[in-house]
Design a protein around this motif. Sequence first.
Motif, short mmCIF file in Angstrom:
data_model
loop_
_atom_site.label_atom_id
_atom_site.label_comp_id
_atom_site.label_asym_id
_atom_site.label_seq_id
_atom_site.Cartn_x
_atom_site.Cartn_y
_atom_site.Cartn_z
N CYS A 515 109.08 -14.04 39.74
CA CYS A 515 108.64 -15.09 38.82
C CYS A 515 107.49 -15.80 39.49
CB CYS A 515 109.78 -16.05 38.49
SG CYS A 515 109.33 -17.29 37.23
N GLY A 516 106.56 -16.08 38.81
CA GLY A 516 105.37 -16.71 39.36
C GLY A 516 104.27 -15.66 39.61
N LEU A 517 103.26 -16.09 40.29
CA LEU A 517 102.12 -15.18 40.56
C LEU A 517 102.21 -14.63 41.97
CD1 LEU A 517 99.22 -17.22 38.90
CD2 LEU A 517 100.37 -15.21 38.01
N GLY A 518 102.04 -13.33 42.12
CA GLY A 518 102.05 -12.68 43.44
C GLY A 518 100.78 -11.85 43.68
N VAL A 519 100.71 -11.26 44.86
CA VAL A 519 99.52 -10.46 45.24
C VAL A 519 99.95 -9.02 45.49
CG1 VAL A 519 97.64 -10.11 46.86
CG2 VAL A 519 98.34 -12.42 46.26
N VAL A 520 99.26 -8.11 44.86
CA VAL A 520 99.50 -6.68 45.09
C VAL A 520 98.16 -6.04 45.61
CG1 VAL A 520 101.39 -6.47 43.45
CG2 VAL A 520 99.00 -6.19 42.67
#
Length: 572
Positions: A515-520
């Motif tokens: 949930c929320g914004l992540g980095v890939v």
Amino acid sequence: MLGKWFILLPLLTTQLRRGTQDPYKKECRTRGIQCHPKAICQLDEVTTDFYCQCLPGYEGDGTNYCQEPGVSITAFNRSACDGFGEQVCLIKVITGAQTVTFRVSIAGNHQPHTIKWYKFYSAQGAKFHSYRRRLTPANNLSPKMALVNSSLALTLFSIEEDDFYPNMFWAEIQAEALPDKQAAIEAYDFTDFQMLNPSHLRYFFVLERMPIEVGEFLEGDTVTIQLPQYLQVSPSSFIKWTKEPSPMTLFGTNAVVLANGTEGIEIKGVKYDYISKMCNGTRSEKNCHCNPGFEGNGVHCIDLDECVEGMPMKCLPEAECINIHGSYICRCPHGFEGDGLYSCVDIDECARGTHNCNRDASCLNTVGSYFCVCQSGFIGNGIHCKAKSTWSPWSPWSVCTVTCGFQNQMRIRLCTHPESGMRCEGPSTDLRRCPNLEPCPMNGQWSEWSPWSVCSETCSGIKKRIRICNSPAPSRGGLPCAGLKEEVTMCSNKKCPVDGMWSPWASWTPCPISCGLGVVSRSRRCNNPAPEHGGKNCTGHGYEEGSCGFPENFCKYLKRPSESIIPGKLIQ
């Protein structure tokens, strides 16, 4: 009739020659050999070649130069000689009764030790060879000899049997002093060159005996002569008794000679060929008169020389008159025979074989003489003939060593008699092809390689070259060329540059949050292919990042985490 008898001991009969003797001068001139004025032409008896040799005492090659000796020797007083020739003094003496001194004079610079005296002993018979005795230094002298005046004079205090000719003495100037220990006696003889051309570095003294009067005898007497009584020496093996056969001999044809070894001789029935006078009664001018052929007062009669001008003689005009004791004889000139009184007939030397022509020459008789002509094929003066140079027959042809193809045969010939100095005209060798040779099978041979072709690439390309079997091409059953007809090779070892290319992107990494914004992220590599040999690297990025998920205020509306990915900033 009384007659005086004398013992005539051996006299010096060798002619004392003067001047240079050059018997081969014409031979050297014929061959173009020019000798020096102080040299003569000589013949080498081993090689039969002619050459020039300097006169005795001169040094040099005989052609270009002959160096004159800086010193010469001669008799001190020629008036002391009873006869002399070139470098020879003849002295007449009586055996055992006289002292004699040989004196020499030296012109030029010299040292006393360079004057050497020798005594020469002539050969007598086959077993006794000639030799010489060194008289210097003084310890080589016998008690009867002495050297005086710095070796310029040699004195003999008494004359002995072996001092007379053909034995002789000489003084010699030597360039270098010889060691005193040199052998006093050594084998020695004179060559013809030394005898004919006396050296000015050597002077001879020759002793000759005076006749010895042994008494007066009447015709028919028996005469006995004992040598020791007159010679004052012991008899030796060198004494020889002879009866002279000439018309002047005192022995008649009926005389009997009995020789008692070498001691003495007895002559029975002495007879004179010519009686100078006849006497009737006592020997006086009144009772004696001179016989024909003699003149005088009857007591003293001397031989009349019938050969002088104005005297009556009967010789032919061409004959020579020779006076003898009590008469004369006529001698025909050389080349004639006869008594000289009534005939002088030409001698055919050619028919008698008394000529001196070469065996390869023809003899032609002439009046009083003859001359020689070399036969055909020879050259020379008739006395000396040499074969002309001519070609020898051709040699056989050389053997052919091949059975097919091409080969030469050769034959040769030689120019004979090179000593004649002539040349043969024409070739000395001859060539021809071997006959009946078929062509040989020809195996193929490669031509030269062609130039290399142009490279197929600018780098890491190939090139090739070829050759053809035509140098020559196989023929008449010959074998084809062996080996490759084409060669291929790399143009260069340098490889072409390879630019780098990216591989496909890898998958994104999973989102790390629900949930929320992540980095890939995702990545790729510059290895498809990698840059090589100076090629360029890949352009662009090999790594990317993005965001994933939803804002938190939206999460409560979602039943499960969001998998949405929103591309973000690229991170390399």
